[in-house]
Design a protein around this motif. Structure first.
Motif, short mmCIF file in Angstrom:
data_model
loop_
_atom_site.label_atom_id
_atom_site.label_comp_id
_atom_site.label_asym_id
_atom_site.label_seq_id
_atom_site.Cartn_x
_atom_site.Cartn_y
_atom_site.Cartn_z
N GLY A 1 0.81 -1.21 0.00
CA GLY A 1 0.00 0.00 0.00
C GLY A 1 0.84 1.26 0.00
N ALA A 2 1.98 1.22 0.70
CA ALA A 2 2.87 2.38 0.73
C ALA A 2 3.61 2.57 -0.58
CB ALA A 2 3.87 2.23 1.87
N LEU A 3 3.91 1.48 -1.28
CA LEU A 3 4.69 1.57 -2.51
C LEU A 3 3.84 1.96 -3.72
CD1 LEU A 3 6.97 -1.57 -2.07
CD2 LEU A 3 7.67 0.83 -1.94
N LEU A 4 2.55 1.57 -3.71
CA LEU A 4 1.69 1.90 -4.85
C LEU A 4 1.37 3.38 -4.87
CD1 LEU A 4 -0.85 -1.07 -4.83
CD2 LEU A 4 0.86 -0.57 -6.57
N PRO A 5 1.23 3.99 -6.05
CA PRO A 5 0.86 5.40 -6.12
C PRO A 5 -0.53 5.62 -5.56
CG PRO A 5 0.81 4.40 -8.30
CD PRO A 5 1.43 3.40 -7.37
N PRO A 6 -0.83 6.80 -4.96
CA PRO A 6 -2.12 7.06 -4.32
C PRO A 6 -3.31 6.83 -5.22
CG PRO A 6 -0.57 8.82 -3.81
CD PRO A 6 0.09 7.95 -4.84
N GLY A 7 -3.20 7.12 -6.51
CA GLY A 7 -4.32 6.95 -7.41
C GLY A 7 -4.48 5.55 -7.92
N GLY A 8 -3.59 4.65 -7.55
CA GLY A 8 -3.65 3.29 -8.07
C GLY A 8 -2.84 3.17 -9.34
N ALA A 9 -2.20 2.05 -9.53
CA ALA A 9 -1.39 1.84 -10.71
C ALA A 9 -2.26 1.80 -11.96
CB ALA A 9 -0.60 0.55 -10.56
N ALA A 10 -1.67 2.21 -13.07
CA ALA A 10 -2.43 2.24 -14.32
C ALA A 10 -2.90 0.85 -14.71
CB ALA A 10 -1.58 2.84 -15.42
N GLY A 11 -2.12 -0.17 -14.39
CA GLY A 11 -2.49 -1.53 -14.76
C GLY A 11 -3.17 -2.30 -13.65
N ALA A 12 -3.79 -1.59 -12.67
CA ALA A 12 -4.39 -2.27 -11.53
C ALA A 12 -5.53 -3.20 -11.97
CB ALA A 12 -4.90 -1.26 -10.51
N GLY A 13 -6.34 -2.75 -12.94
CA GLY A 13 -7.44 -3.59 -13.41
C GLY A 13 -6.94 -4.85 -14.07
N ALA A 14 -5.89 -4.73 -14.88
CA ALA A 14 -5.31 -5.90 -15.51
C ALA A 14 -4.69 -6.84 -14.48
CB ALA A 14 -4.27 -5.48 -16.55
N ALA A 15 -4.05 -6.26 -13.44
CA ALA A 15 -3.47 -7.08 -12.38
C ALA A 15 -4.56 -7.84 -11.64
CB ALA A 15 -2.69 -6.20 -11.41
N LEU A 16 -5.69 -7.18 -11.39
CA LEU A 16 -6.83 -7.84 -10.75
C LEU A 16 -7.32 -8.99 -11.63
CD1 LEU A 16 -9.13 -8.15 -8.71
CD2 LEU A 16 -10.31 -6.26 -9.87
N GLY A 17 -7.44 -8.73 -12.94
CA GLY A 17 -7.87 -9.79 -13.85
C GLY A 17 -6.93 -10.97 -13.84
N GLY A 18 -5.62 -10.69 -13.81
CA GLY A 18 -4.64 -11.77 -13.77
C GLY A 18 -4.75 -12.60 -12.50
N ALA A 19 -4.96 -11.93 -11.36
CA ALA A 19 -5.11 -12.65 -10.09
C ALA A 19 -6.35 -13.55 -10.12
CB ALA A 19 -5.19 -11.66 -8.93
N LEU A 20 -7.45 -13.02 -10.66
CA LEU A 20 -8.67 -13.82 -10.75
C LEU A 20 -8.48 -15.03 -11.66
CD1 LEU A 20 -11.46 -11.09 -11.02
CD2 LEU A 20 -10.76 -12.36 -9.00
N MET A 21 -7.80 -14.82 -12.79
CA MET A 21 -7.58 -15.94 -13.73
C MET A 21 -6.70 -17.01 -13.12
SD MET A 21 -7.23 -14.14 -17.47
CE MET A 21 -7.16 -15.73 -18.27
#
Length: 254
Positions: free
Chosen positions: A95-115
């Protein structure tokens, strides 16, 4: 979320209600899946961190319900505390390392985790963790789970396969999952608070989401005896796989 009283906001409220109703039903039937389903479906209409903020109160309450169902909480805490501590540390660090607005690829990362989670479930993948390996594997699994939680709001990988490989009895496994999910939820709440992303309006929406989540759990527990659990799990993982694929591809097709 700032237009909650507008027509668009009322539509969002209805969507949140239906998402948590479905997520709670899944948890009631199979004993897990509320955060995975909720964050995955909410990720279609908002950033993963915003979706994770709505998850805090429903996840805490339903996991407390799950913790109360098992008989050996103290023994599990003694056995699993290194992994739980590492989950908290990994989530706060991520949480401290990620940018406050969320990473640009956060949605894709979520999709990868779900897959990844869905593929392991469909393949009936099962770890076999030797007792002597727990001392070193537990903290590593916890740290990886925490980092993925901070990035995506999903805290099933790799904690759920790892706990499944510890040869726990069914009731103890359910309780161990509740412990891991509770630690992840508390750490995620702390990370969001520190980042200024769990303010009053997000807490209010999270409290609102509690009612459909509890209703869904109640419905799921009543459905459990009327459906084939193996078939339901296959449908659950197949749906997660399709949802993860959609989230991964969405940035490239918009």
């Amino acid at each position: 979320m700032n237009t909650i009283l507008s027509a668009e906001g009322l539509g969002t409220l209805a969507y949140i209600f239906l998402v948590f109703l479905l997520a709670g039903t899944v948890k009631g039937v199979v004993g897990l899946g509320l955060p995975t389903v909720a964050v995955g479906l909410l990720g279609i209409v908002m950033a993963p961190r915003e979706a994770a903020a709505l998850l805090i109160i429903p996840s805490l309450v339903t996991n407390a319900w799950q913790l109360a169902a098992g008989p050996g909480l103290a023994d599990l805490l003694r056995r699993l505390w290194p992994m739980l501590a590492a989950i908290v540390a990994g989530t706060l660090a991520g949480g401290a390392l990620l940018p406050p607005g969320g990473a640009a690829g956060a949605g894709a990362a979520l999709g990868g985790a779900l897959m990844l989670y869905a593929a392991s479930g469909l393949a009936a993948f099962r770890l076999d963790v030797a007792p002597h390996a727990e001392r070193h594997a537990g903290p590593l699994v916890g740290l990886a789970t925490g980092l993925i939680t901070a990035a995506t709001g999903v805290f099933v990988i790799p904690a759920v396969p790892y706990l499944g490989g510890l040869r726990l009895e069914r009731d103890a496994l359910v309780q161990a999952l509740g412990l891991a999910f509770t630690a992840s939820t508390c750490a995620l709440a702390a990370a969001l608070l520190l980042a200024g992303q769990w303010r009053l309006h997000a807490a209010g929406l999270s409290l609102y989401a509690l009612a459909p989540a509890l209703l869904g759990m109640w419905l799921g527990q009543h459905l459990r005896g009327r459906i084939r659990p193996a078939l339901f799990r296959r449908c659950f993982f197949a749906g997660l796989l399709a949802l993860g694929l959609h989230l991964m591809l969405a940035p490239f097709i918009r």
